[in-house]
Design a protein around this motif. Sequence first.
Motif, mmCIF file in Angstrom:
data_model
loop_
_atom_site.group_PDB
_atom_site.id
_atom_site.type_symbol
_atom_site.label_atom_id
_atom_site.label_comp_id
_atom_site.label_asym_id
_atom_site.label_seq_id
_atom_site.Cartn_x
_atom_site.Cartn_y
_atom_site.Cartn_z
ATOM 1 N N PHE A 10 34.976 42.411 50.085
ATOM 2 C CA PHE A 10 34.382 43.658 49.593
ATOM 3 C C PHE A 10 34.462 43.783 48.071
ATOM 4 O O PHE A 10 34.147 44.832 47.527
ATOM 5 N N ASP A 11 34.848 42.711 47.406
ATOM 6 C CA ASP A 11 34.985 42.717 45.944
ATOM 7 C C ASP A 11 33.603 42.599 45.306
ATOM 8 O O ASP A 11 32.851 41.667 45.572
ATOM 9 N N ARG A 136 18.553 34.926 43.008
ATOM 10 C CA ARG A 136 19.947 35.256 43.282
ATOM 11 C C ARG A 136 19.996 36.248 44.440
ATOM 12 O O ARG A 136 19.068 37.015 44.654
ATOM 13 N N PRO A 137 21.058 36.231 45.241
ATOM 14 C CA PRO A 137 21.122 37.139 46.398
ATOM 15 C C PRO A 137 21.144 38.597 45.972
ATOM 16 O O PRO A 137 21.787 38.965 44.989
ATOM 17 N N VAL A 138 20.444 39.400 46.718
ATOM 18 C CA VAL A 138 20.354 40.837 46.443
ATOM 19 C C VAL A 138 20.589 41.594 47.745
ATOM 20 O O VAL A 138 20.143 41.161 48.811
ATOM 21 N N SER A 139 21.294 42.717 47.659
ATOM 22 C CA SER A 139 21.467 43.597 48.813
ATOM 23 C C SER A 139 20.822 44.938 48.513
ATOM 24 O O SER A 139 21.184 45.609 47.544
ATOM 25 N N LEU A 231 30.193 49.661 51.565
ATOM 26 C CA LEU A 231 30.744 48.424 50.999
ATOM 27 C C LEU A 231 30.402 47.219 51.854
ATOM 28 O O LEU A 231 30.135 46.131 51.336
ATOM 29 N N PHE A 232 30.400 47.398 53.158
ATOM 30 C CA PHE A 232 30.011 46.296 54.044
ATOM 31 C C PHE A 232 28.594 45.823 53.741
ATOM 32 O O PHE A 232 28.341 44.628 53.555
ATOM 33 N N LEU A 233 27.651 46.753 53.662
ATOM 34 C CA LEU A 233 26.259 46.385 53.446
ATOM 35 C C LEU A 233 25.998 45.870 52.033
ATOM 36 O O LEU A 233 25.110 45.040 51.822
ATOM 37 N N ALA A 234 26.772 46.355 51.064
ATOM 38 C CA ALA A 234 26.537 45.972 49.668
ATOM 39 C C ALA A 234 27.194 44.649 49.302
ATOM 40 O O ALA A 234 26.766 43.988 48.346
#
Length: 255
Positions: A10-11, A136-139, A231-234
């Motif tokens: 979660f960091d 780059r990965p994006v949420s 935080l999980f989804l991000a």
Amino acid sequence: MNVPVPGELFDLTGRTAVVTGASSGLGDRFARVLAAAGAAVWASARREERLEKLAADVPGIRVMPGDVSSTEDRAALVERVVAEDGAIDILVNNAGTASKSRPHEESPEAFADVLATNLTAPFHLAQLVAGAAADRPVSIVNVSSIVGLVSTAPRGGAGYAASKAGLVGLTRQLAGHWGRAGVRVNALAPGWFRTEMNDALFEDDASLRWIERNTMLRRSGDPAELDGALLFLASAASTYCTGQVLAIDGGWTAR
């Protein structure tokens, strides 16, 4: 891919996040939570004085005032963040509005205004952020509602329900289109949490009893109870999760 060890899941250190509707309520909370996890957070909303107070309270938060219903303001927000930070790693489409009219009284103009803020704006912001991802990965986290999953009649307007249901469909469709590019799109569907938008509901004893009676946990939610889901989804904790809707509702939609 490199999978973080459990203690780092979660960091968000080194990540840049944008939160819309951050001047109050859940948006204010979301910005604080992401910053506490290490993200560099850009908070956006119309009320600049409230954003400035938020930034003064929390190191790591910068502000970009703007109206998400404005195409120009949306473009300016993404352009500035990318220019200063290089990219946007996390987008939380939280800004929202609702008509206070019941469906038989809600004008077509009011209905369209709600959709412009709650559905068109998240689509355009997601489009802009995905376009600037540069491999780059994006949420992207779209903040929907239980009203987008089930009827909450007699509470809730038609435009609000339509926009939040539309956001669920949009989430799934964008996830399908952008998954191969590493852009994850999910939705958070809160249940009954007190905000400025529904203050009157929480001031009414009959409405509170209605919420408690129809929620499995027999109470409304505390904003802190959304922290973990956000935080999980991000974060890297959900790297294999996309196109999903996470309902945090005390069991409301499981009835």
